[in-house]
Design a protein around this motif. Structure first.
Motif, PDB file in Angstrom:
ATOM      1  N   VAL A  70       0.859  -1.193   0.000  1.00 22.94           N
ATOM      2  CA  VAL A  70       0.000   0.000   0.000  1.00 22.94           C
ATOM      3  C   VAL A  70       0.893   1.240   0.000  1.00 22.94           C
ATOM      4  CG1 VAL A  70      -1.857  -1.180   1.214  1.00 22.94           C
ATOM      5  CG2 VAL A  70      -0.179   0.102   2.533  1.00 22.94           C
ATOM      6  N   GLY A  71       0.358   2.341  -0.469  1.00 19.48           N
ATOM      7  CA  GLY A  71       1.091   3.597  -0.407  1.00 19.48           C
ATOM      8  C   GLY A  71       2.326   3.661  -1.269  1.00 19.48           C
ATOM      9  N   LYS A  72       2.273   3.073  -2.450  1.00 21.80           N
ATOM     10  CA  LYS A  72       3.450   3.067  -3.327  1.00 21.80           C
ATOM     11  C   LYS A  72       3.896   4.479  -3.701  1.00 21.80           C
ATOM     12  CE  LYS A  72       2.578  -1.509  -4.993  1.00 21.80           C
ATOM     13  NZ  LYS A  72       2.113  -2.378  -6.009  1.00 21.80           N
ATOM     14  N   ASP A  73       2.949   5.388  -3.919  1.00 23.68           N
ATOM     15  CA  ASP A  73       3.306   6.775  -4.225  1.00 23.68           C
ATOM     16  C   ASP A  73       3.995   7.432  -3.030  1.00 23.68           C
ATOM     17  OD1 ASP A  73       2.304   6.613  -6.788  1.00 23.68           O
ATOM     18  OD2 ASP A  73       0.361   7.484  -6.272  1.00 23.68           O
ATOM     19  N   TRP A  74       3.520   7.103  -1.821  1.00 24.08           N
ATOM     20  CA  TRP A  74       4.133   7.647  -0.625  1.00 24.08           C
ATOM     21  C   TRP A  74       5.578   7.128  -0.483  1.00 24.08           C
ATOM     22  CZ3 TRP A  74       3.886  11.574   2.376  1.00 24.08           C
ATOM     23  CH2 TRP A  74       4.545  11.569   3.604  1.00 24.08           C
ATOM     24  N   LEU A  75       5.768   5.859  -0.727  1.00 22.89           N
ATOM     25  CA  LEU A  75       7.114   5.284  -0.633  1.00 22.89           C
ATOM     26  C   LEU A  75       8.061   5.949  -1.628  1.00 22.89           C
ATOM     27  CD1 LEU A  75       6.324   1.495  -0.205  1.00 22.89           C
ATOM     28  CD2 LEU A  75       7.197   3.069   1.539  1.00 22.89           C
ATOM     29  N   LYS A  76       7.560   6.221  -2.816  1.00 21.82           N
ATOM     30  CA  LYS A  76       8.380   6.928  -3.822  1.00 21.82           C
ATOM     31  C   LYS A  76       8.737   8.315  -3.331  1.00 21.82           C
ATOM     32  CE  LYS A  76       6.499   5.313  -8.059  1.00 21.82           C
ATOM     33  NZ  LYS A  76       5.826   5.692  -9.285  1.00 21.82           N
ATOM     34  N   ARG A  77       7.734   9.002  -2.815  1.00 25.70           N
ATOM     35  CA  ARG A  77       7.948  10.376  -2.364  1.00 25.70           C
ATOM     36  C   ARG A  77       8.960  10.460  -1.232  1.00 25.70           C
ATOM     37  NH1 ARG A  77       3.751  14.783   0.023  1.00 25.70           N
ATOM     38  NH2 ARG A  77       5.315  16.392   0.302  1.00 25.70           N
ATOM     39  N   ILE A  78       8.846   9.530  -0.304  1.00 25.34           N
ATOM     40  CA  ILE A  78       9.715   9.574   0.867  1.00 25.34           C
ATOM     41  C   ILE A  78      11.087   8.957   0.569  1.00 25.34           C
ATOM     42  CG2 ILE A  78       9.100   7.412   2.019  1.00 25.34           C
ATOM     43  CD1 ILE A  78       8.654   9.314   4.560  1.00 25.34           C
ATOM     44  N   GLY A  79      11.195   8.368  -0.615  1.00 24.11           N
ATOM     45  CA  GLY A  79      12.485   7.825  -1.043  1.00 24.11           C
ATOM     46  C   GLY A  79      12.828   6.491  -0.406  1.00 24.11           C
ATOM     47  N   ALA A  80      11.785   5.705  -0.096  1.00 25.78           N
ATOM     48  CA  ALA A  80      12.018   4.410   0.538  1.00 25.78           C
ATOM     49  C   ALA A  80      11.955   3.283  -0.476  1.00 25.78           C
ATOM     50  CB  ALA A  80      10.974   4.181   1.627  1.00 25.78           C
TER      51      ALA A  80
END
Length: 80
Positions: A70-80
């Motif tokens: 879940v939250g693939k866009d968030w992971l991209k944004r946070i650089g994880a």
């Protein structure tokens, strides 16, 4: 975005990246995650992971978000 809004977003960005293991860091990350969720920048599923981790200062919510897919866009944004 106004300067005030930009400053608030920058402050919340620092808080959502509070280092693991610090006292109250889980709650700090969750509060900041709520800020990004309310702005439409995080999914409800990703926010739920931060909620679960709120009392677990040493637990990395990003690992759980990644494991759950879940939250693939968030992971991209946070650089994880």
């Amino acid at each position: 975005m106004t300067d005030e809004a930009e400053l608030e977003a920058a402050e919340q960005w620092e808080l959502v990246n509070t280092p693991l293991g610090e006292k109250w860091s889980g709650r700090t990350r969750y509060a900041a995650a709520m800020f990004f969720y309310k702005r439409g920048e995080m999914t409800a599923e990703a926010l739920e992971v931060y909620r679960i981790c709120a009392r677990l200062d040493s637990e990395n919510p990003l690992s759980i978000i990644r494991d759950r897919g879940v939250g693939k866009d968030w992971l991209k944004r946070i650089g994880a």
